[in-house]
Design a protein around this motif. Sequence first.
Motif, PDB file in Angstrom:
ATOM      1  N   VAL A  70      -2.234   6.325 -65.930  1.00 35.83           N
ATOM      2  CA  VAL A  70      -2.242   4.899 -65.624  1.00 35.83           C
ATOM      3  C   VAL A  70      -2.534   4.720 -64.143  1.00 35.83           C
ATOM      4  CG1 VAL A  70      -0.690   4.160 -67.478  1.00 35.83           C
ATOM      5  CG2 VAL A  70       0.238   4.881 -65.285  1.00 35.83           C
ATOM      6  N   VAL A  71      -2.909   3.509 -63.764  1.00 34.56           N
ATOM      7  CA  VAL A  71      -3.225   3.223 -62.372  1.00 34.56           C
ATOM      8  C   VAL A  71      -1.950   3.317 -61.542  1.00 34.56           C
ATOM      9  CG1 VAL A  71      -4.113   1.487 -60.781  1.00 34.56           C
ATOM     10  CG2 VAL A  71      -5.123   1.729 -63.036  1.00 34.56           C
ATOM     11  N   GLU A  72      -2.044   4.001 -60.408  1.00 27.90           N
ATOM     12  CA  GLU A  72      -0.891   4.159 -59.527  1.00 27.90           C
ATOM     13  C   GLU A  72      -0.593   2.842 -58.819  1.00 27.90           C
ATOM     14  OE1 GLU A  72       0.371   7.122 -55.814  1.00 27.90           O
ATOM     15  OE2 GLU A  72      -1.396   7.544 -57.032  1.00 27.90           O
ATOM     16  N   ARG A  73       0.687   2.546 -58.628  1.00 29.74           N
ATOM     17  CA  ARG A  73       1.060   1.269 -58.035  1.00 29.74           C
ATOM     18  C   ARG A  73       0.774   1.251 -56.540  1.00 29.74           C
ATOM     19  NH1 ARG A  73       5.531   0.358 -55.052  1.00 29.74           N
ATOM     20  NH2 ARG A  73       6.972   2.087 -54.737  1.00 29.74           N
ATOM     21  N   LYS A  74       0.570   0.053 -56.007  1.00 29.78           N
ATOM     22  CA  LYS A  74       0.346  -0.119 -54.575  1.00 29.78           C
ATOM     23  C   LYS A  74       1.680  -0.012 -53.852  1.00 29.78           C
ATOM     24  CE  LYS A  74      -0.984  -3.449 -51.091  1.00 29.78           C
ATOM     25  NZ  LYS A  74       0.187  -3.131 -50.305  1.00 29.78           N
ATOM     26  N   LYS A  75       1.705   0.742 -52.752  1.00 27.34           N
ATOM     27  CA  LYS A  75       2.912   0.885 -51.958  1.00 27.34           C
ATOM     28  C   LYS A  75       2.896  -0.102 -50.792  1.00 27.34           C
ATOM     29  CE  LYS A  75       2.925   4.860 -54.236  1.00 27.34           C
ATOM     30  NZ  LYS A  75       1.789   5.234 -55.057  1.00 27.34           N
ATOM     31  N   TYR A  76       4.072  -0.532 -50.401  1.00 30.57           N
ATOM     32  CA  TYR A  76       4.160  -1.457 -49.269  1.00 30.57           C
ATOM     33  C   TYR A  76       3.762  -0.724 -47.993  1.00 30.57           C
ATOM     34  CZ  TYR A  76       8.627   0.890 -48.547  1.00 30.57           C
ATOM     35  OH  TYR A  76       9.604   1.836 -48.349  1.00 30.57           O
ATOM     36  N   GLY A  77       3.160  -1.475 -47.050  1.00 31.73           N
ATOM     37  CA  GLY A  77       2.709  -0.866 -45.797  1.00 31.73           C
ATOM     38  C   GLY A  77       1.377  -0.157 -45.917  1.00 31.73           C
ATOM     39  N   LYS A  78       0.768  -0.203 -47.085  1.00 33.11           N
ATOM     40  CA  LYS A  78      -0.531   0.440 -47.304  1.00 33.11           C
ATOM     41  C   LYS A  78      -1.477  -0.603 -47.878  1.00 33.11           C
ATOM     42  CE  LYS A  78       0.819   5.065 -47.266  1.00 33.11           C
ATOM     43  NZ  LYS A  78       0.093   6.211 -46.826  1.00 33.11           N
ATOM     44  N   PRO A  79      -2.782  -0.472 -47.592  1.00 35.57           N
ATOM     45  CA  PRO A  79      -3.726  -1.431 -48.155  1.00 35.57           C
ATOM     46  C   PRO A  79      -3.968  -1.228 -49.656  1.00 35.57           C
ATOM     47  CG  PRO A  79      -4.864   0.095 -46.699  1.00 35.57           C
ATOM     48  CD  PRO A  79      -3.403   0.391 -46.596  1.00 35.57           C
ATOM     49  N   LYS A  80      -3.840   0.025 -50.153  1.00 38.05           N
ATOM     50  CA  LYS A  80      -3.993   0.337 -51.579  1.00 38.05           C
ATOM     51  C   LYS A  80      -2.897   1.321 -51.951  1.00 38.05           C
ATOM     52  CE  LYS A  80      -8.263   1.250 -52.881  1.00 38.05           C
ATOM     53  NZ  LYS A  80      -9.653   1.739 -52.850  1.00 38.05           N
ATOM     54  N   ALA A  81      -3.025   1.974 -53.091  1.00 33.38           N
ATOM     55  CA  ALA A  81      -1.971   2.880 -53.541  1.00 33.38           C
ATOM     56  C   ALA A  81      -1.766   4.039 -52.560  1.00 33.38           C
ATOM     57  CB  ALA A  81      -2.291   3.418 -54.923  1.00 33.38           C
ATOM     58  N   ARG A  82      -2.857   4.634 -52.074  1.00 35.16           N
ATOM     59  CA  ARG A  82      -2.740   5.787 -51.181  1.00 35.16           C
ATOM     60  C   ARG A  82      -3.449   5.604 -49.845  1.00 35.16           C
ATOM     61  NH1 ARG A  82      -2.516  11.386 -54.466  1.00 35.16           N
ATOM     62  NH2 ARG A  82      -1.029  10.712 -56.043  1.00 35.16           N
ATOM     63  N   LYS A  83      -4.413   4.687 -49.803  1.00 32.66           N
ATOM     64  CA  LYS A  83      -5.202   4.510 -48.590  1.00 32.66           C
ATOM     65  C   LYS A  83      -4.307   4.049 -47.442  1.00 32.66           C
ATOM     66  CE  LYS A  83      -9.334   2.240 -46.872  1.00 32.66           C
ATOM     67  NZ  LYS A  83     -10.389   1.262 -47.130  1.00 32.66           N
TER      68      LYS A  83
END
Length: 160
Positions: free
Chosen positions: A140-153
């Motif tokens: 499944v698509v990984e969730r976006k984390k706070y403090g980041k523009p995307k999930a891992r970027k």
Amino acid sequence: MADIKSLDDLKSAVGSAPVAVEAAPRVPVRDKLGRSYATGKRKDAVARVWVKPGSGKVVVNGKEMAAYFARPVLQMILKQPFTVANVEGQFDVFATVAGGGLSGQAGAVKHGISKALQLYEPTLRPALKAAGFLTRDSRVVERKKYGKPKARKSFQFSKR
């Protein structure tokens, strides 16, 4: 206590060896209308699928398969379980699918068709299992984390 000097003496002292218990044979699961039901999942899509003997008609959300899944690749995905099980044109499919995009929905319907086919006719299970159609693809698509523009970027690092 008996004098046991060999394996044969041990077998006779113990009695009969325990018998391996075989798994019960699978029985077809059908409702009073002669259909088998299964749910299929892929990404965020969830499909409810009913399979019954018929002419090979596939209805998804009230539309024909060709109308709902316009791309030939998605139609091919839906036909894969029938091709692997060698039962093309022998079953009618009625499916309702929700969530996700078209690709995920096609995968969910394929998963549901595979599960429903093996419930309707347990002899089809080995072929479908070998092709990997009974296993839910859990990616499944990984969730976006706070403090980041995307999930891992991350934002560009600046030393100063």
